[in-house]
Design a protein around this motif. Structure first.
Motif, PDB file in Angstrom:
ATOM      1  N   GLU A 362      13.350   6.885   2.697  1.00 17.78           N
ATOM      2  CA  GLU A 362      13.225   8.304   2.361  1.00 17.78           C
ATOM      3  C   GLU A 362      11.976   8.604   1.540  1.00 17.78           C
ATOM      4  O   GLU A 362      11.678   9.738   1.233  1.00 17.78           O
ATOM      5  N   ALA A 363      11.205   7.572   1.173  1.00 18.13           N
ATOM      6  CA  ALA A 363      10.003   7.793   0.367  1.00 18.13           C
ATOM      7  C   ALA A 363       8.945   8.524   1.187  1.00 18.13           C
ATOM      8  O   ALA A 363       8.777   8.293   2.366  1.00 18.13           O
ATOM      9  N   ALA A 364       8.236   9.424   0.535  1.00 16.86           N
ATOM     10  CA  ALA A 364       7.167  10.156   1.219  1.00 16.86           C
ATOM     11  C   ALA A 364       6.003   9.220   1.496  1.00 16.86           C
ATOM     12  O   ALA A 364       5.620   8.425   0.652  1.00 16.86           O
ATOM     13  N   ILE A 365       5.424   9.339   2.698  1.00 17.88           N
ATOM     14  CA  ILE A 365       4.294   8.493   3.053  1.00 17.88           C
ATOM     15  C   ILE A 365       3.165   8.655   2.054  1.00 17.88           C
ATOM     16  O   ILE A 365       2.528   7.699   1.638  1.00 17.88           O
ATOM     17  N   ASN A 366       2.908   9.912   1.632  1.00 20.99           N
ATOM     18  CA  ASN A 366       1.755  10.123   0.776  1.00 20.99           C
ATOM     19  C   ASN A 366       1.998   9.719  -0.663  1.00 20.99           C
ATOM     20  O   ASN A 366       1.138   9.900  -1.510  1.00 20.99           O
ATOM     21  N   LEU A 367       3.157   9.135  -0.965  1.00 21.73           N
ATOM     22  CA  LEU A 367       3.410   8.559  -2.280  1.00 21.73           C
ATOM     23  C   LEU A 367       3.635   7.055  -2.178  1.00 21.73           C
ATOM     24  O   LEU A 367       4.303   6.454  -3.018  1.00 21.73           O
ATOM     25  N   TRP A 368       3.044   6.446  -1.174  1.00 20.48           N
ATOM     26  CA  TRP A 368       3.231   5.012  -0.946  1.00 20.48           C
ATOM     27  C   TRP A 368       2.829   4.188  -2.154  1.00 20.48           C
ATOM     28  O   TRP A 368       3.427   3.155  -2.431  1.00 20.48           O
ATOM     29  N   PHE A 369       1.839   4.667  -2.915  1.00 17.05           N
ATOM     30  CA  PHE A 369       1.304   3.898  -4.043  1.00 17.05           C
ATOM     31  C   PHE A 369       2.276   3.833  -5.212  1.00 17.05           C
ATOM     32  O   PHE A 369       2.063   3.069  -6.146  1.00 17.05           O
ATOM     33  N   GLU A 370       3.344   4.637  -5.186  1.00 17.18           N
ATOM     34  CA  GLU A 370       4.327   4.576  -6.263  1.00 17.18           C
ATOM     35  C   GLU A 370       5.312   3.421  -6.080  1.00 17.18           C
ATOM     36  O   GLU A 370       6.069   3.111  -6.990  1.00 17.18           O
ATOM     37  N   HIS A 371       5.316   2.816  -4.897  1.00 16.38           N
ATOM     38  CA  HIS A 371       6.231   1.711  -4.616  1.00 16.38           C
ATOM     39  C   HIS A 371       5.501   0.413  -4.934  1.00 16.38           C
ATOM     40  O   HIS A 371       4.676  -0.074  -4.160  1.00 16.38           O
ATOM     41  N   GLN A 372       5.828  -0.153  -6.095  1.00 11.89           N
ATOM     42  CA  GLN A 372       4.970  -1.167  -6.686  1.00 11.89           C
ATOM     43  C   GLN A 372       4.927  -2.465  -5.892  1.00 11.89           C
ATOM     44  O   GLN A 372       3.888  -3.128  -5.842  1.00 11.89           O
ATOM     45  N   ASP A 373       6.017  -2.845  -5.244  1.00 11.24           N
ATOM     46  CA  ASP A 373       5.988  -4.072  -4.436  1.00 11.24           C
ATOM     47  C   ASP A 373       5.053  -3.908  -3.242  1.00 11.24           C
ATOM     48  O   ASP A 373       4.250  -4.796  -2.938  1.00 11.24           O
ATOM     49  N   ALA A 374       5.175  -2.772  -2.549  1.00  7.93           N
ATOM     50  CA  ALA A 374       4.304  -2.526  -1.399  1.00  7.93           C
ATOM     51  C   ALA A 374       2.855  -2.411  -1.849  1.00  7.93           C
ATOM     52  O   ALA A 374       1.949  -2.977  -1.226  1.00  7.93           O
ATOM     53  N   PHE A 375       2.613  -1.691  -2.938  1.00  4.57           N
ATOM     54  CA  PHE A 375       1.256  -1.516  -3.450  1.00  4.57           C
ATOM     55  C   PHE A 375       0.638  -2.875  -3.801  1.00  4.57           C
ATOM     56  O   PHE A 375      -0.511  -3.163  -3.467  1.00  4.57           O
ATOM     57  N   ALA A 376       1.416  -3.714  -4.482  1.00  2.00           N
ATOM     58  CA  ALA A 376       0.915  -5.035  -4.865  1.00  2.00           C
ATOM     59  C   ALA A 376       0.603  -5.888  -3.635  1.00  2.00           C
ATOM     60  O   ALA A 376      -0.380  -6.641  -3.614  1.00  2.00           O
ATOM     61  N   ALA A 377       1.437  -5.766  -2.598  1.00  2.00           N
ATOM     62  CA  ALA A 377       1.196  -6.544  -1.385  1.00  2.00           C
ATOM     63  C   ALA A 377      -0.093  -6.098  -0.696  1.00  2.00           C
ATOM     64  O   ALA A 377      -0.861  -6.919  -0.191  1.00  2.00           O
ATOM     65  N   TRP A 378      -0.361  -4.780  -0.681  1.00  2.00           N
ATOM     66  CA  TRP A 378      -1.602  -4.298  -0.090  1.00  2.00           C
ATOM     67  C   TRP A 378      -2.808  -4.748  -0.905  1.00  2.00           C
ATOM     68  O   TRP A 378      -3.853  -5.114  -0.347  1.00  2.00           O
ATOM     69  N   ALA A 379      -2.687  -4.708  -2.244  1.00  6.15           N
ATOM     70  CA  ALA A 379      -3.790  -5.172  -3.089  1.00  6.15           C
ATOM     71  C   ALA A 379      -4.062  -6.652  -2.855  1.00  6.15           C
ATOM     72  O   ALA A 379      -5.217  -7.105  -2.838  1.00  6.15           O
ATOM     73  N   LYS A 380      -2.999  -7.405  -2.674  1.00  4.22           N
ATOM     74  CA  LYS A 380      -3.126  -8.838  -2.392  1.00  4.22           C
ATOM     75  C   LYS A 380      -3.858  -9.057  -1.068  1.00  4.22           C
ATOM     76  O   LYS A 380      -4.759  -9.899  -0.962  1.00  4.22           O
ATOM     77  N   ARG A 381      -3.501  -8.253  -0.068  1.00  3.66           N
ATOM     78  CA  ARG A 381      -4.194  -8.347   1.219  1.00  3.66           C
ATOM     79  C   ARG A 381      -5.670  -7.998   1.074  1.00  3.66           C
ATOM     80  O   ARG A 381      -6.528  -8.579   1.729  1.00  3.66           O
ATOM     81  N   GLY A 382      -5.938  -7.010   0.223  1.00  6.56           N
ATOM     82  CA  GLY A 382      -7.327  -6.623   0.000  1.00  6.56           C
ATOM     83  C   GLY A 382      -8.145  -7.753  -0.593  1.00  6.56           C
ATOM     84  O   GLY A 382      -9.291  -7.994  -0.180  1.00  6.56           O
ATOM     85  N   ARG A 383      -7.586  -8.448  -1.580  1.00  8.12           N
ATOM     86  CA  ARG A 383      -8.282  -9.586  -2.180  1.00  8.12           C
ATOM     87  C   ARG A 383      -8.575 -10.661  -1.140  1.00  8.12           C
ATOM     88  O   ARG A 383      -9.672 -11.220  -1.091  1.00  8.12           O
ATOM     89  N   VAL A 384      -7.598 -10.947  -0.313  1.00  9.09           N
ATOM     90  CA  VAL A 384      -7.777 -11.974   0.714  1.00  9.09           C
ATOM     91  C   VAL A 384      -8.843 -11.548   1.720  1.00  9.09           C
ATOM     92  O   VAL A 384      -9.681 -12.356   2.138  1.00  9.09           O
ATOM     93  N   ALA A 385      -8.841 -10.259   2.104  1.00 11.32           N
ATOM     94  CA  ALA A 385      -9.849  -9.759   3.048  1.00 11.32           C
ATOM     95  C   ALA A 385     -11.253  -9.928   2.473  1.00 11.32           C
ATOM     96  O   ALA A 385     -12.188 -10.321   3.184  1.00 11.32           O
ATOM     97  N   LEU A 386     -11.411  -9.638   1.180  1.00 13.38           N
ATOM     98  CA  LEU A 386     -12.721  -9.806   0.540  1.00 13.38           C
ATOM     99  C   LEU A 386     -13.129 -11.271   0.513  1.00 13.38           C
ATOM    100  O   LEU A 386     -14.278 -11.614   0.824  1.00 13.38           O
ATOM    101  N   GLU A 387     -12.201 -12.136   0.155  1.00 10.81           N
ATOM    102  CA  GLU A 387     -12.507 -13.566   0.098  1.00 10.81           C
ATOM    103  C   GLU A 387     -12.879 -14.108   1.477  1.00 10.81           C
ATOM    104  O   GLU A 387     -13.791 -14.922   1.606  1.00 10.81           O
ATOM    105  N   ASP A 388     -12.177 -13.623   2.508  1.00 12.72           N
ATOM    106  CA  ASP A 388     -12.477 -14.083   3.869  1.00 12.72           C
ATOM    107  C   ASP A 388     -13.888 -13.685   4.302  1.00 12.72           C
ATOM    108  O   ASP A 388     -14.514 -14.375   5.124  1.00 12.72           O
ATOM    109  N   LEU A 389     -14.403 -12.585   3.777  1.00 16.53           N
ATOM    110  CA  LEU A 389     -15.746 -12.129   4.113  1.00 16.53           C
ATOM    111  C   LEU A 389     -16.802 -12.653   3.150  1.00 16.53           C
ATOM    112  O   LEU A 389     -17.993 -12.338   3.286  1.00 16.53           O
TER     113      LEU A 389
END
Length: 402
Positions: A362-389
């Motif tokens: 029921e969470a609004a898509i445009n408030l995705w950043f308020e869901h801390q587990d999902a937000f942390a997982a995306w940030a983790k993916r971002g770090r890995v993407a940077l390291e891969d490049l």
């Protein structure tokens, strides 16, 4: 009972064509270059924080437009390297679209991107279709993505609008990657984290090296006979020694809260990780055939981390959300509808080797950043993407809080 007045200028509805496209499921593409994506960037509150307008001073040139100080959001250096990387530019077009006036946009773009050619276009307030009255006052603006689609050859299937205003893309809600606004309060916390790092580094240096003998303050008779250049050199050395003493005094007087700052819930403060999370989203969606379809089906709220290498990395909790941007009601005071809430994400099991993070449907898509587990997982993916490049993960926080 008095009859309720209708809004004389109701917002236009979402088009049937857009609804149909966003209802189509997204499929995975092995080659991201087979379908280029478009990233539309807002500036103030998204990539940077601009200080408030200052009062005019007697030193200001008459008629000159006062430009405000611009502070980068944490990890902006890495974000810029990512979008400009040769491997990324093969599948990503990037433009700026800001509701600020052209002279302010030019200043922010120069301070943010320099003179590089990473941007395909730079649009300002004069592209929003405002009346003269609306242009000169604060008003709710809409970024109708039909305009850049017609100009740059993109569509709902290929576009992300990165903007901190939840209502900015109400005509194309499932192409809006809404993020928390970068405001003075968050900026101050980022500076606290940076200052604490500097203090800890200096303390380690101080503990790891013998104390230098203090320079003498008063000149000797021999010094008085030295030539001017040598005198200036010794003066600089004394000034440097004085600064070192002040640093040592500051280290000795540093409080625990200065060395290890915490938030209101006594959790360690950390840099805002929004741009890392955005990189993680982009690096995933590059392989999706329909951005709007992926967003509408709950892609942001159903994130998984794949592979043993990724699972072995520690996930840093997302930042504390201090100011919710929207209420639970369906409309705002201006009468504009909030983007529709996401349907339940598919309940398919995670693939082998995946570690799934689910968020309430029921969470609004445009408030995705308020869901801390999902937000942390995306940030983790971002770090890995940077390291891969081969891109350094650099926060880039500098300067005073204001």
């Amino acid at each position: 009972m008095a009859e309720a007045r209708s809004d004389p200028n109701p917002p236009p509805p979402i088009s049937e064509e857009y609804l149909a496209i966003s209802s189509q499921p997204s499929t995975r593409q092995e080659d991201p270059e087979s379908q280029r994506k478009l990233l539309i960037l807002d500036l103030n509150g998204t990539l940077v924080y601009r200080t408030p307008h200052q009062r005019k001073t007697a030193y200001q040139v008459p008629g000159a437009r006062a430009l405000r100080t611009v502070h980068p959001r944490p990890y902006l250096p890495s974000f810029k390297e990512y979008i400009a990387h040769p491997q990324v530019s093969r599948w990503l077009d990037t433009m700026v679209w800001s509701s600020a006036q052209p002279h302010s946009v030019q200043d922010m773009v120069q301070k943010t991107f320099g003179s590089g050619k990473v941007l395909r276009a730079v649009w300002a307030r004069d592209t929003l279709g405002l009346t003269q009255e609306e242009y000169n006052r604060k008003t709710q603006t809409t970024k109708n993505l039909e305009k850049p689609w017609a100009e740059l050859g993109h569509s709902p299937k290929t576009t992300f609008l990165l903007d901190d205003s939840p209502l900015k893309a109400h005509l194309q809600p499932w192409n809006h990657l809404c993020i928390q606004e970068y405001v003075a309060e968050i900026r101050r916390d980022d500076v606290k984290v940076r200052d604490a790092e500097v203090l800890r580094e200096r303390r380690e240096e101080q503990l790891g090296s013998p104390q230098k003998e203090q320079q003498k303050e008063s000149p000797t008779p021999h010094e008085e006979l030295e030539d001017e250049d040598e005198s200036k050199k010794r003066k600089r050395e004394r000034g440097k020694a004085k600064k070192e003493r002040k640093k040592a005094e500051k280290l000795a007087a540093a409080t625990p809260s200065e060395l290890e700052p915490v938030d209101a819930n006594r959790r360690p403060l950390q840099y805002d990780q929004t741009l890392l999370a955005v990189i993680g989203v982009l690096d995933t969606v590059k392989n999706e055939s329909n951005v709007a379809g992926w967003m509408r089906s709950g892609g942001l709220l159903n994130v998984s981390t794949t592979g043993e290498d990724l699972k072995s990395r520690s996930v840093t909790p997302g930042p504390l959300i201090k100011k919710p941007r929207l209420s639970d009601t369906s409309t705002t005071s201006s009468g504009l509808e909030h983007p529709p809430r996401s349907p339940s994400p598919p309940s398919s099991p995670a693939a082998v080797g995946e570690e799934e993070v689910s968020v309430p449907a029921e969470a609004a898509i445009n408030l995705w950043f308020e869901h801390q587990d999902a937000f942390a997982a995306w940030a983790k993916r971002g770090r890995v993407a940077l390291e891969d490049l081969g891109i350094d993960v650099t926060h880039g926080v500098t300067g005073s809080p204001n």
